[in-house]
Design an enzyme around this catalytic site. Structure first.
Site, mmCIF file in Angstrom:
data_model
loop_
_atom_site.group_PDB
_atom_site.id
_atom_site.type_symbol
_atom_site.label_atom_id
_atom_site.label_comp_id
_atom_site.label_asym_id
_atom_site.label_seq_id
_atom_site.Cartn_x
_atom_site.Cartn_y
_atom_site.Cartn_z
ATOM 1 N N GLY A 1 11.528 -0.642 -2.757
ATOM 2 C CA GLY A 1 10.562 -0.643 -3.852
ATOM 3 C C GLY A 1 10.405 0.725 -4.483
ATOM 4 O O GLY A 1 10.726 1.756 -3.881
ATOM 5 N N GLY B 1 7.634 3.066 -7.099
ATOM 6 C CA GLY B 1 6.294 3.144 -7.656
ATOM 7 C C GLY B 1 6.173 4.289 -8.623
ATOM 8 O O GLY B 1 7.166 4.921 -9.018
ATOM 9 N N GLY C 1 7.084 7.668 -6.568
ATOM 10 C CA GLY C 1 8.196 7.798 -5.651
ATOM 11 C C GLY C 1 8.793 6.452 -5.283
ATOM 12 O O GLY C 1 8.547 5.433 -5.931
ATOM 13 N N SER C 2 9.579 6.457 -4.212
ATOM 14 C CA SER C 2 10.300 5.265 -3.773
ATOM 15 C C SER C 2 9.985 4.973 -2.311
ATOM 16 O O SER C 2 9.645 5.871 -1.545
ATOM 17 C CB SER C 2 11.810 5.471 -3.940
ATOM 18 O OG SER C 2 12.129 5.797 -5.278
ATOM 19 N N VAL C 3 10.143 3.691 -1.923
ATOM 20 C CA VAL C 3 9.884 3.260 -0.552
ATOM 21 C C VAL C 3 11.193 2.742 0.049
ATOM 22 O O VAL C 3 11.884 1.924 -0.563
ATOM 23 C CB VAL C 3 8.803 2.166 -0.502
ATOM 24 C CG1 VAL C 3 8.534 1.761 0.947
ATOM 25 C CG2 VAL C 3 7.529 2.645 -1.165
ATOM 26 N N LYS D 1 7.673 6.163 2.444
ATOM 27 C CA LYS D 1 7.347 6.394 1.030
ATOM 28 C C LYS D 1 7.666 7.852 0.712
ATOM 29 O O LYS D 1 6.996 8.759 1.178
ATOM 30 C CB LYS D 1 5.876 6.090 0.759
ATOM 31 C CG LYS D 1 5.475 6.276 -0.699
ATOM 32 C CD LYS D 1 4.020 5.874 -0.921
ATOM 33 C CE LYS D 1 3.626 6.015 -2.385
ATOM 34 N NZ LYS D 1 2.209 5.608 -2.611
ATOM 35 N N ASP E 1 -6.394 0.994 -7.629
ATOM 36 C CA ASP E 1 -5.137 0.407 -8.111
ATOM 37 C C ASP E 1 -4.834 -0.889 -7.357
ATOM 38 O O ASP E 1 -3.733 -1.109 -6.856
ATOM 39 C CB ASP E 1 -3.984 1.404 -7.932
ATOM 40 C CG ASP E 1 -2.763 1.022 -8.772
ATOM 41 O OD1 ASP E 1 -2.922 0.221 -9.717
ATOM 42 O OD2 ASP E 1 -1.664 1.516 -8.493
#
Length: 864
Positions: free
Chosen positions: A558, A560, A563-565, A580, A686
């Site tokens: 994923g 966001g 950043g990235s997961v 993350k 969020d």
């Protein structure tokens, strides 16, 4: 949560349910609890209250598993009434939590009596039968109306580990009323005592030092305690949190405090402590928060404060400290807030302030600081608040302050500053309040940014200022003659040329120094971030790179905003984790990392994704690297179930009605905990389906706290800096409203509507002023089938419509949930449902619709 009345039902000797007393409203508010018991083999079992016990209809009642009750939790239920004395016979009871209700008098022995007070029955309990519940390890009775003294019989609970009596009216004024402290010496496993916000008075007896050496939490704040610092606390070497704030203590803070090496929070504010800050306090290397404000502390600020490498918040406001501010304080890598206002500090503000890269609040108003405002202050890019008013600062306002892109409030009033106002301050889009009044500033006032807002700009007392917008009511600037103008331009060209040459030279030097610094930093160990109670396990960039196969796309699960997961399997581990990785080139990523660390290190709940550790280091190229490591949640996000992708992800899966109800209850429970159950209320900011993960048993867990705010920090802030996701943001935020808990409630309401309509709030069908809220309102309640667009869900609802004779219909259940969703999405925040009420409402809806029983009926009909 557990329903006390259900327990009493089985305790009374009669076989009928005629035990319930009080009014009908009290009874109907208590339908959605569960009873948790332990069977002889030690496994935990759970029963639905409605399927095992009756309430007030006179039906015969079973007492089968009563003696094995292990937990009784009635937190936040606004209960009144009284409890049968037989409750003390629950010899397996291990946890008793009755916090935040309307019980009166102290409940520690469970012997009932009743007194009338207006229309309520208040709980009045004596001290004779608690000893029978000898297995109790957890007592939580905070936020009620208990009065009187704490009975010494509490010491008979030898396995007690947690005692929380905060926010009541408990008293202690003499040696006899303090005897319960002596009795607690018998509780050898005691780890936490919370007696804050009561009416305890006098000196804490020295026998407090005889309590278990395993004690980790001691909260005695906001009482009427007096005398000197309790000496018995010196015996608690494992103490993590100590709270003595808002009492009447006098004398000096003892040097032995520095020997409590495991302390993470120390709250001593609001007393009358005198003398200097002990030098030994620098030995508290695990300390996160040090609050000493509103005392009579004098002397110097010890440089040893710079040894507290995990310190985040330092507040010594309103004392009589003198001398200079030690540069060592700003070497603390985790320092977020430094509040030293209203003292007698002098000397210059150290240029080393730029070393505090995480600093968000710098408050030094009402001291005797002199010299210039250091230009290096502009390197603290995360600064949001600067308070330097009421000092003797001189020279120019540094142009470098224009680099502080996160700055919201700047107060440098009542100094001796001169020169012009930097135009760069007008370019700070989050700056909404600036006070530079009563200085000697001259020249033109900028005409952008905060300077367009007359109510947020204070300039009086600077007779040399001119121009600006008309609302500021400042004289216009005069036009200079051509001769002086030509000479001034020539002078400016020379100055600019000299500055350019100097800047280029400095840049070359900085590039060289930066290269050398990064090479040195790569050899250093990564930063280990603390958590409450213990450290996070140490992990390096190399560990994460190897676990994700160098962050390969095949392990990417994923992306966001920041950043990235990645999915990773760390060396020596069998289970996957989620990593993350923050994109440090994205603006706001560092602030998001700090926000998640600060929020997640202090919260634990079954419906929140737990953080395992964090990494703040340097990558293989020498760049800043920050990452968080979470438990890996295998089923992915709620969004992927509600809106399956074309690649088939979750395409064969379907969320049944009962699963959707359970997920809604899980999210509501998590929000209730964040808003009311954690140490400091947290606004998630969020909330959306992609930030809600589902584990193996489809339990919902909220994740991504990158925009989270502690409510006590944002309750007076506008939302100009608040970000979220379009479609889920509360409407008042768009109008610059305050960040409130009700903003999360609105987002949750949108999620409820999305779960039961199958439409995103940004669906293409919502246009020309229509939203998902107005779409549901237009067809509610008579045309629900036109709202629900998920064909499988509609088919499931149709199957259950034949069961109207034996259960609440599915359509009625959906209608109730949609009503809750509409209540959460009211335009006015004050009209929205509270997160204290949401879990109860949704749990009641879920339990009124017995899906398992309905399925059995349908299957039976199909087979016959």
């Amino acid at each position: 949560m557990f329903h006390v009345l259900l327990v009493l039902l089985l305790l009374l000797p009669h076989e009928t349910c005629s035990w319930l007393q009080g009014n009908q409203t009290d009874r109907s508010a208590l339908l959605d609890f569960k009873l948790s018991c332990e069977d002889p083999h030690g496994s935990l079992a759970s029963w639905n209250a409605s399927s095992n016990f009756c309430l007030w209809k006179g039906v015969s009642c079973s007492r089968k598993h009563l003696q094995r009750v292990t937990q009784l939790d009635l937190t936040d239920q606004r209960l009144t009434g009284y409890i049968s004395p037989s409750l003390g016979n629950l010899t397996h009871l291990r946890a008793l939590r009755l916090s935040n209700n309307s019980f009166g008098d102290l409940i520690l022995a469970l012997q009932s009596s009743r007194r009338e007070d207006s229309s309520h029955h208040w709980l009045s309990l004596e001290t004779s039968s608690l000893a029978n519940a000898s297995s109790l390890i957890d007592i939580g009775l905070s936020r009620n109306y208990f009065s009187g003294t704490v009975p010494s019989s509490v010491g008979s609970l030898h396995d007690l580990t947690f005692l929380n009596l905060e926010s009541n009216s408990l008293e202690a004024s003499d040696r006899e009323s303090w005897e319960f402290i002596d009795s607690l010496a018998n509780c050898s496993k005691l780890q936490a005592i919370a007696l804050a916000m009561n009416q305890l008075g006098g000196a804490v007896p020295s026998s407090i030092g005889n309590i278990s050496s395993q004690l980790q939490v001691l909260y005695l704040g906001t009482n009427q305690l007096s005398g000197v610092f309790p000496s018995g606390i010196a015996n608690f070497k494992n103490l993590i949190a100590l709270s003595l704030e808002n009492n009447q203590y006098v004398g000096a803070i003892p040097e032995w405090v520095g020997k409590l090496g495991n302390l993470q929070v120390l709250y001593l504010e609001g007393n009358s402590f005198t003398g200097p800050i002990p030098l030994s306090i620098g030995n508290l290397s695990q300390l996160l928060h040090l609050y000493l404000q509103d005392n009579k502390i004098n002397g110097l600020l010890p440089p040893s404060l710079g040894n507290m490498k995990n310190l985040q918040r330092l507040n010594i406001t309103n004392n009589t400290l003198h001398g200079s501010v030690p540069a060592e304080i700003f070497s603390l890598p985790t320092l977020i807030s430094c509040q030293l206002s209203f003292n007698k500090l002098d000397g210059m503000l150290p240029s080393e302030v730029s070393n505090a890269k995480q600093l968000m609040e710098l408050e030094l108003s009402s001291n005797k600081l002199s010299g210039e405002i250091p230009t290096t202050l502009g390197n603290c890019r995360d600064l949001e608040v600067i308070e330097l008013a009421q000092n003797s600062l001189v020279r120019d306002v540094p142009v470098s302050l224009g680099n502080l892109e996160s700055l919201k409030r700047l107060n440098i009033s009542h100094n001796n500053l001169s020169g012009t106002l930097p135009k760069s301050l007008g370019g700070l889009k989050f700056l909404n309040q600036i006070d530079i009044s009563y200085n000697h500033l001259v020249g033109e006032v900028p005409t952008e940014g905060v300077f367009l807002n007359a109510s947020g700009t204070m300039l009086e007392g600077n007779s040399g200022l001119c121009g600006g917008v008309a609302e500021l009511h400042i004289p216009a600037c005069s036009v200079p003659s051509s001769g002086p103008l030509r000479r001034r331009r020539s002078f400016r060209v020379k100055v600019i040329s000299a500055v350019v040459i100097t800047v280029i030279s400095l840049l070359v030097i900085l590039i060289i120094l930066s290269f050398l610094y990064r090479k040195k930093k790569m050899k250093q160990a990564p930063l280990v971030l603390p958590s409450l109670g213990s450290k996070f396990p140490t992990i390096t960039y190399k560990d994460l790179a190897e676990g994700t196969d160098q962050f390969s796309a095949s392990n990417l699960i994923g992306k966001g905003r920041y950043g990235s997961v990645y999915k990773a399997k760390l060396h020596g581990q069998t289970n996957y984790v989620a990593v993350k990785v923050f994109d440090m080139e994205t603006r706001g990523a560092n602030r998001s990392f700090v926000a998640e660390c600060e929020a997640l290190r202090s919260i634990r709940h079954r419906n929140l994704v737990p953080i395992l550790t964090a990494c703040s280091s340097i990558d293989s190229r020498g760049n800043d690297f920050k990452a968080l490591v979470y438990e890996f949640i295998s089923n992915g996000s709620l969004d992927s179930f509600l809106h399956p992708k074309e690649d088939g992800t979750h395409g064969s899966c379907f969320l049944t009605l009962t699963q959707r109800l359970s997920i809604a209850v899980d999210i509501a429970n998590a929000l209730e905990y964040l808003h009311h159950g954690s140490q400091r209320p947290i606004v998630h900011s969020d909330l959306k389906p992609s930030n809600i993960l589902l584990d193996n048993d489809m339990t919902a867990r909220i994740c991504d706290f990158g925009l989270a705010r502690f409510f006590d920090n944002v309750s007076t802030s506008s939302t100009s800096a608040v970000k979220g996701t379009i479609g889920y943001i509360a409407p008042e935020y768009a109008a610059g409203g305050r960040v409130m808990l009700s903003g999360d409630v609105y987002s949750f309401g949108i999620i409820l509507l999305e779960m039961f309509t199958g439409r995103r709030p940004t669906d293409d069908t919502f246009k020309d002023g229509m939203s998902i809220v107005s779409f549901v309102e237009a067809s509610f309640p008579d045309h629900i089938t036109e709202i629900v667009v998920d064909a499988q869900l509609l088919e499931e609802i149709d199957d259950y419509e034949a069961l109207k004779e034996c259960t609440v219909t599915a359509m009625e259940c959906v209608q109730s949930v949609l009503r809750v969703g509409l209540s959460c999405t009211c335009q006015s925040p004050n009209e929205r449902m509270s997160t204290r009420e949401l879990p109860m409402k949704l749990q009641a809806i879920k339990e009124s619709y017995d899906v398992d029983e309905a399925l059995q009926v349908v299957e039976h009909q199909q087979t016959t």
